[in-house]
Design a protein around this motif. Sequence first.
Motif, PDB file in Angstrom:
ATOM      1  N   LYS A  94       0.859  -1.236   0.056  1.00  0.00           N
ATOM      2  CA  LYS A  94       0.059  -0.070  -0.062  1.00  0.00           C
ATOM      3  C   LYS A  94       0.773   1.408  -0.066  1.00  0.00           C
ATOM      4  O   LYS A  94       0.419   2.331  -0.833  1.00  0.00           O
ATOM      5  CB  LYS A  94      -0.819  -0.002   1.361  1.00  0.00           C
ATOM      6  N   LYS A  95       1.968   1.238   0.922  1.00  0.00           N
ATOM      7  CA  LYS A  95       2.789   2.279   0.625  1.00  0.00           C
ATOM      8  C   LYS A  95       3.601   2.666  -0.672  1.00  0.00           C
ATOM      9  O   LYS A  95       3.772   3.476  -1.130  1.00  0.00           O
ATOM     10  CB  LYS A  95       3.955   2.106   2.040  1.00  0.00           C
ATOM     11  N   TRP A 118      -8.329   6.066  -9.542  1.00  0.00           N
ATOM     12  CA  TRP A 118      -7.087   5.542  -9.717  1.00  0.00           C
ATOM     13  C   TRP A 118      -6.655   4.821  -8.920  1.00  0.00           C
ATOM     14  O   TRP A 118      -6.498   3.235  -8.933  1.00  0.00           O
ATOM     15  CB  TRP A 118      -5.911   6.674  -9.918  1.00  0.00           C
ATOM     16  N   LEU A 119      -6.330   5.089  -7.448  1.00  0.00           N
ATOM     17  CA  LEU A 119      -5.887   4.239  -6.446  1.00  0.00           C
ATOM     18  C   LEU A 119      -6.870   3.148  -6.093  1.00  0.00           C
ATOM     19  O   LEU A 119      -8.083   3.294  -5.656  1.00  0.00           O
ATOM     20  CB  LEU A 119      -5.507   5.163  -5.095  1.00  0.00           C
ATOM     21  N   GLY A 120      -6.406   1.970  -6.308  1.00  0.00           N
ATOM     22  CA  GLY A 120      -7.117   0.746  -5.688  1.00  0.00           C
ATOM     23  C   GLY A 120      -8.236   0.365  -6.972  1.00  0.00           C
ATOM     24  O   GLY A 120      -9.179  -0.084  -6.762  1.00  0.00           O
ATOM     25  N   VAL A 180      -6.745  -2.490 -16.451  1.00  0.00           N
ATOM     26  CA  VAL A 180      -5.518  -2.496 -15.528  1.00  0.00           C
ATOM     27  C   VAL A 180      -5.853  -2.403 -14.146  1.00  0.00           C
ATOM     28  O   VAL A 180      -6.540  -1.244 -13.923  1.00  0.00           O
ATOM     29  CB  VAL A 180      -4.373  -1.511 -16.006  1.00  0.00           C
ATOM     30  N   GLU A 181      -5.410  -3.189 -13.185  1.00  0.00           N
ATOM     31  CA  GLU A 181      -5.838  -3.124 -11.829  1.00  0.00           C
ATOM     32  C   GLU A 181      -4.802  -2.125 -10.890  1.00  0.00           C
ATOM     33  O   GLU A 181      -3.707  -2.605 -11.002  1.00  0.00           O
ATOM     34  CB  GLU A 181      -5.973  -4.400 -11.199  1.00  0.00           C
ATOM     35  N   PHE A 182      -4.914  -1.160 -10.498  1.00  0.00           N
ATOM     36  CA  PHE A 182      -4.422  -0.273  -9.669  1.00  0.00           C
ATOM     37  C   PHE A 182      -4.133  -0.864  -8.423  1.00  0.00           C
ATOM     38  O   PHE A 182      -5.289  -0.954  -7.762  1.00  0.00           O
ATOM     39  CB  PHE A 182      -4.520   1.240  -9.948  1.00  0.00           C
ATOM     40  N   PRO A 183      -3.061  -1.058  -7.608  1.00  0.00           N
ATOM     41  CA  PRO A 183      -2.967  -1.379  -6.239  1.00  0.00           C
ATOM     42  C   PRO A 183      -3.843  -0.509  -5.240  1.00  0.00           C
ATOM     43  O   PRO A 183      -3.663   0.653  -5.502  1.00  0.00           O
ATOM     44  CB  PRO A 183      -1.696  -1.801  -5.877  1.00  0.00           C
ATOM     45  N   GLU A 184      -4.280  -1.232  -4.240  1.00  0.00           N
ATOM     46  CA  GLU A 184      -4.824  -0.343  -3.107  1.00  0.00           C
ATOM     47  C   GLU A 184      -3.701   0.538  -2.689  1.00  0.00           C
ATOM     48  O   GLU A 184      -2.645  -0.045  -2.473  1.00  0.00           O
ATOM     49  CB  GLU A 184      -5.489  -1.180  -2.233  1.00  0.00           C
TER      50      GLU A 184
END
Length: 162
Positions: free
Chosen positions: A15-16, A48-50, A56-60
């Motif tokens: 997450k960071k 965008w975030l998560g 395209v899957e943007f990470p949490e």
Amino acid sequence: MKDVTAQGTPAKPMKKSAARLGAVQALYQMDLAQTPLNDILAEFESHWLGQEVEGVEFPEADVRLFRTVVEGVLNDQRRIDPMVDNALTKGWPLKRVEAVLRAVLRAGAFELASKPDVPARVVITEYVNVAGAFLDRDETGMVNAVLDTLAHDLRPDEFKGS
């Protein structure tokens, strides 16, 4: 209790890392498009975030860190830019550096100067990894060199005996 994924692995570092990647993308967009701070924060946090964008899957991401870095770079830019300029090769000021590279260097410099709770080596590694997502090997090497120089100047105690 530690934050873990479904596979039982720690999620917090991911997450960071995602927050730092998002912060660099936001700073880049703000630099090029002159997008206001509140607009960029709202856009990234909601779209965008998560999120999944165009397959395209943007990470949490750690939203607090994302905001801290974006807002911190903007608020401290008059202090950050001269530090980065001094760490760059003479004759190559920050304003001549490509926009993505400039965003990476500013974000890394902000964390080194303002977040003593994060070890300098972690900051350097994280932003070298972010740079690697966008830039070639020479430029990621430049990120490493510039942030390492800043880290030694700003946090000499962390490098004693190494």
